[in-house]
Motif scaffolding. Structure first.
Motif, PDB file in Angstrom:
ATOM      1  N   ILE A 245       8.272  17.154 122.831  1.00 35.09           N
ATOM      2  CA  ILE A 245       8.238  16.210 121.706  1.00 35.09           C
ATOM      3  C   ILE A 245       8.778  16.878 120.447  1.00 35.09           C
ATOM      4  N   GLU A 246       8.367  18.104 120.191  1.00 37.04           N
ATOM      5  CA  GLU A 246       8.872  18.816 119.010  1.00 37.04           C
ATOM      6  C   GLU A 246      10.383  18.992 119.089  1.00 37.04           C
ATOM      7  N   LYS A 247      10.877  19.379 120.239  1.00 35.19           N
ATOM      8  CA  LYS A 247      12.327  19.561 120.408  1.00 35.19           C
ATOM      9  C   LYS A 247      13.064  18.241 120.193  1.00 35.19           C
ATOM     10  N   SER A 248      12.513  17.141 120.699  1.00 32.80           N
ATOM     11  CA  SER A 248      13.158  15.832 120.547  1.00 32.80           C
ATOM     12  C   SER A 248      13.177  15.385 119.094  1.00 32.80           C
ATOM     13  N   LEU A 249      12.093  15.645 118.370  1.00 32.18           N
ATOM     14  CA  LEU A 249      12.050  15.296 116.949  1.00 32.18           C
ATOM     15  C   LEU A 249      13.028  16.147 116.141  1.00 32.18           C
TER      16      LEU A 249
END
Length: 313
Positions: A245-249
């Motif tokens: 999720i952090e990488k996608s954001l």
């Protein structure tokens, strides 16, 4: 769990340590050490007792802060991690408190967990992942639908390599395996002017749930264990989900996101019904804003409201 508990765990993790030595290391009595050992066992740690002392046999299955923080590899997501054994709803808690960007609130059990349209989300203790993520960053208002889609996409990407079955994204924000739902998302936002300035993403993922836990929805709900026939490590999957999720954001690109989601869009090319609108037609994909495009007798209609129910005809 405090510092003394952590010292005891570190000492007994790979060797047997006497109560006397633990007493000297922690500055508490041997009786107090024994009580601490019992407390750790109550938290799910399996500890062997012998005449030589104590040795950790197995770490707790519960997602305690000490367990997550030692395994999590993120820059900001989950660095502020709040754990509850039981709570009414992690989204309610997140909305009611001024929490920093990236805060993750997790509960082993939610008594009032909800999905879309206020539907109850069944959360069996120690079986699934039930948590909320707080994002306090500014996004253009027209990115709202795309940001809602980002979370199910990221979860799909995080766990797909653990599975033999293919994961499908059901618009606007559910995940399915074999036409049954195993993950749901409740995205709530705060808007000021033309910007989104806070996102609370409530996420529920059925991991090791058994069929009987779903009651009268067992024909439409499922878990990874049911579909794959094996038990999963929740901690490993949870950390992988937060990292993805952090990488996608951090790499948010709305056009790339839409293209990727369309590859695994549930019922794409098939006839569907929009129950709330009385619309039937062929699901042909998504538009650039993340809206659902449906080919009907009157032409192509695009649905933007996420508060609707989509069913296959």
């Amino acid at each position: 769990m405090d510092k003394i508990d952590q010292i005891i765990l570190e000492q007994i993790e790979d060797k047997t340590v006497s109560g006397e030595k633990l007493s000297k290391l922690t500055g508490i009595s041997r009786v107090a050490v024994w009580k601490r050992i019992k407390k750790l066992e109550d938290l799910g740690y399996r500890i062997k007792h012998s005449s030589e002392g104590y040795r950790l046999i197995e770490r707790t299955p519960y997602l305690l802060p000490v367990e997550i923080k030692r395994a999590l590899k993120t820059g900001y997501i989950g660095k502020n991690y709040i754990f509850f054994d039981q709570i009414d709803s992690t989204n309610i808690f997140a909305k009611s408190n001024d929490l920093p960007d990236g805060t993750v609130v997790l509960a082993e059990n939610q008594t009032k967990g909800k999905g879309r349209k206020g539907r109850r989300w069944i959360s069996s203790k120690g079986k699934g992942l039930y948590f909320s993520i707080v994002i306090k960053r500014n996004y253009p208002l027209n990115d709202l639908m795309k940001l809602s889609l980002l979370f199910p996409y990221a979860v799909k990407e995080a766990i797909k390599d653990y599975l033999e079955n293919q994961i499908k994204i059901k618009w606007p924000n559910d995940l399915y395996i074999n036409n049954r739902k195993f993950a749901g998302f409740l995205i709530e936002t705060e808007i000021e002017g033309n910007e989104i300035n806070r996102i609370i993403a409530g996420i529920g993922i059925n991991i090791n749930n058994e069929p009987e836990e779903f009651g009268d929805i067992k024909d439409t709900a499922t878990s990874l264990k049911i579909e794959e026939g094996k038990t999963f490590c929740r901690k490993e999957i949870f950390c992988k989900v937060l990292e993805t999720i952090e990488k996608s954001l951090n790499n948010f690109n709305s056009l790339d996101l839409i293209n990727e989601i369309e590859k695994d869009l549930l019922w794409k090319g098939e006839n569907i019904r929009i129950l709330d609108e009385g619309i039937e037609g062929k699901l042909i994909g998504l538009d650039s804003s993340g809206g659902l495009k449906v080919l009907t007798e009157k032409g192509v209609l695009t649905i933007y409201s996420g508060d609707i129910s989509v069913r296959k005809v």
